[in-house]
Design a protein around this motif. Structure first.
Motif, PDB file in Angstrom:
ATOM      1  N   GLU A  44      39.431  43.353 -33.574  1.00  0.00           N
ATOM      2  CA  GLU A  44      40.242  43.579 -34.221  1.00  0.00           C
ATOM      3  C   GLU A  44      42.037  43.659 -33.915  1.00  0.00           C
ATOM      4  OE1 GLU A  44      41.555  41.191 -38.348  1.00  0.00           O
ATOM      5  OE2 GLU A  44      39.335  40.144 -38.040  1.00  0.00           O
ATOM      6  N   ARG A  45      41.487  44.493 -34.308  1.00  0.00           N
ATOM      7  CA  ARG A  45      42.319  45.968 -34.255  1.00  0.00           C
ATOM      8  C   ARG A  45      43.058  46.069 -32.553  1.00  0.00           C
ATOM      9  NH1 ARG A  45      46.044  48.740 -36.228  1.00  0.00           N
ATOM     10  NH2 ARG A  45      46.753  50.856 -35.834  1.00  0.00           N
ATOM     11  N   THR A  67      45.505  43.028 -32.787  1.00  0.00           N
ATOM     12  CA  THR A  67      46.654  43.758 -33.692  1.00  0.00           C
ATOM     13  C   THR A  67      47.621  44.414 -32.332  1.00  0.00           C
ATOM     14  OG1 THR A  67      45.874  43.477 -35.481  1.00  0.00           O
ATOM     15  CG2 THR A  67      47.376  44.398 -35.977  1.00  0.00           C
ATOM     16  N   GLU A 118      53.765  45.954 -36.843  1.00  0.00           N
ATOM     17  CA  GLU A 118      52.524  46.459 -36.833  1.00  0.00           C
ATOM     18  C   GLU A 118      52.062  44.863 -38.407  1.00  0.00           C
ATOM     19  OE1 GLU A 118      48.396  48.951 -37.546  1.00  0.00           O
ATOM     20  OE2 GLU A 118      50.879  49.848 -37.568  1.00  0.00           O
ATOM     21  N   ALA A 155      52.586  41.916 -37.177  1.00  0.00           N
ATOM     22  CA  ALA A 155      50.607  41.641 -35.670  1.00  0.00           C
ATOM     23  C   ALA A 155      50.051  41.288 -37.003  1.00  0.00           C
ATOM     24  CB  ALA A 155      51.184  42.461 -35.129  1.00  0.00           C
ATOM     25  N   ALA A 156      49.278  42.028 -37.417  1.00  0.00           N
ATOM     26  CA  ALA A 156      48.318  42.567 -38.487  1.00  0.00           C
ATOM     27  C   ALA A 156      47.806  40.884 -39.555  1.00  0.00           C
ATOM     28  CB  ALA A 156      48.288  43.248 -39.573  1.00  0.00           C
ATOM     29  N   THR A 160      46.824  38.131 -36.425  1.00  0.00           N
ATOM     30  CA  THR A 160      45.716  38.388 -36.362  1.00  0.00           C
ATOM     31  C   THR A 160      44.465  37.699 -36.852  1.00  0.00           C
ATOM     32  OG1 THR A 160      46.182  40.278 -35.300  1.00  0.00           O
ATOM     33  CG2 THR A 160      43.817  40.641 -35.616  1.00  0.00           C
TER      34      THR A 160
END
Length: 276
Positions: A66-67, A70, A155, A158-159, A162
């Motif tokens: 997942e990172r 993101t 971020e 985006a997280a 995600t």
């Protein structure tokens, strides 16, 4: 008297317009990512959501964490606002503003979101410890931007995006759509799924229905991963209806998001129906 009648007509028209928009009749299409707890929803245009879904699908096809998604989404948010633009600084193009002159590929290749996302991930995974370093540092090591600190501000969104696109947050992304979508082609959707997810997603179709194989649908996030991909691309492919387990999204009721499906309409896996 004429002035009074004119005022009444204007008031009636204003009332109609208000009700028309409030009920979704003429609302501009949008996609909504619902947050957890008291978090505010994240709203974006269908084109942006579709590009984001493609970026995630490419990561899924490579088995990336997942990172990585993101970082890629935050980068594309900064570089292009998640739009596949054919212009930029000097010869920069596409979602990640990659430059043909710097060896990122041809103009045609870079304008393919699947290729562009793949190029980004190819460079990202070469960075030791990219999953644990600050997002803006990882993005900058790939992009070499003149504004290295700008990625960080994206971020949180985006997280959130995600979590939805990977399927970890179930029924957390929906898009509004035309009540009568344009006719869809099941073969086109199956081809696009194969292009973006590779062998990670298997499909079949009968008539207007596309079935997606979902191993252990009650446990695996893949069903919601593909369901969110489909709703993000719904306007593009003429999707009329999506059913996953006990939830349904329908174009004609899209402003309501994911709703509880009737018992006879529930599906063990994932069912996508295109408009005739």
């Amino acid at each position: 008297m004429r002035a009074g009648l004119a005022t009444l007509v204007l008031l009636a028209l204003a009332g109609y317009v208000f009700l028309h928009y409030q009920t979704g009749g003429a609302r501009a299409p949008e996609c909504v990512v619902t947050g957890t707890g008291t978090g505010e929803p994240y709203r974006l245009q269908p084109q942006q959501a579709a590009n984001a879904a493609t970026i995630q699908a490419v990561a899924s096809s490579r088995g990336l964490p997942e990172r990585a998604v993101t970082i890629a989404l935050a980068t594309a948010m900064q570089e292009s606002s998640l739009r596949n633009i054919d212009y930029g600084d000097r010869d920069s193009l596409g979602l990640f503003q990659q430059r043909p002159s710097m060896g990122w590929g041809s103009e045609e290749e870079i304008m393919d979101p699947v290729y562009a996302a793949g190029q980004f991930y190819d460079h990202l995974v070469q960075i030791p410890g990219y999953t644990t370093m600050p997002l803006t540092e990882a993005a900058q090591m790939v992009q070499r931007s003149a504004f290295p600190d700008e990625y960080a501000k994206h971020e949180p969104q985006a997280a959130m995006l995600t979590a939805a696109l990977t399927g970890r947050a179930a029924a957390s992304l929906y898009c509004t759509s035309a009540m009568d979508p344009a006719p869809g082609d099941p073969g086109e959707i199956r081809g696009r799924l194969a292009h973006e997810f590779g062998d990670a997603v298997r499909t079949d179709h009968s008539g207007r229905d596309i079935t997606v194989e979902v191993p252990e649908p009650e446990l695996s996030p893949q069903g919601w991963e593909v369901a969110h991909w489909a709703v993000a691309h719904a306007a593009e492919f003429g999707v009329e209806r999506i059913v996953h387990r006990d939830r349904v999204w329908e174009a004609r009721r899209s402003v309501k998001g994911w709703q509880a499906a009737r018992e006879q309409d529930t599906a063990d896996g994932l069912l996508i129906t295109v408009a005739p």
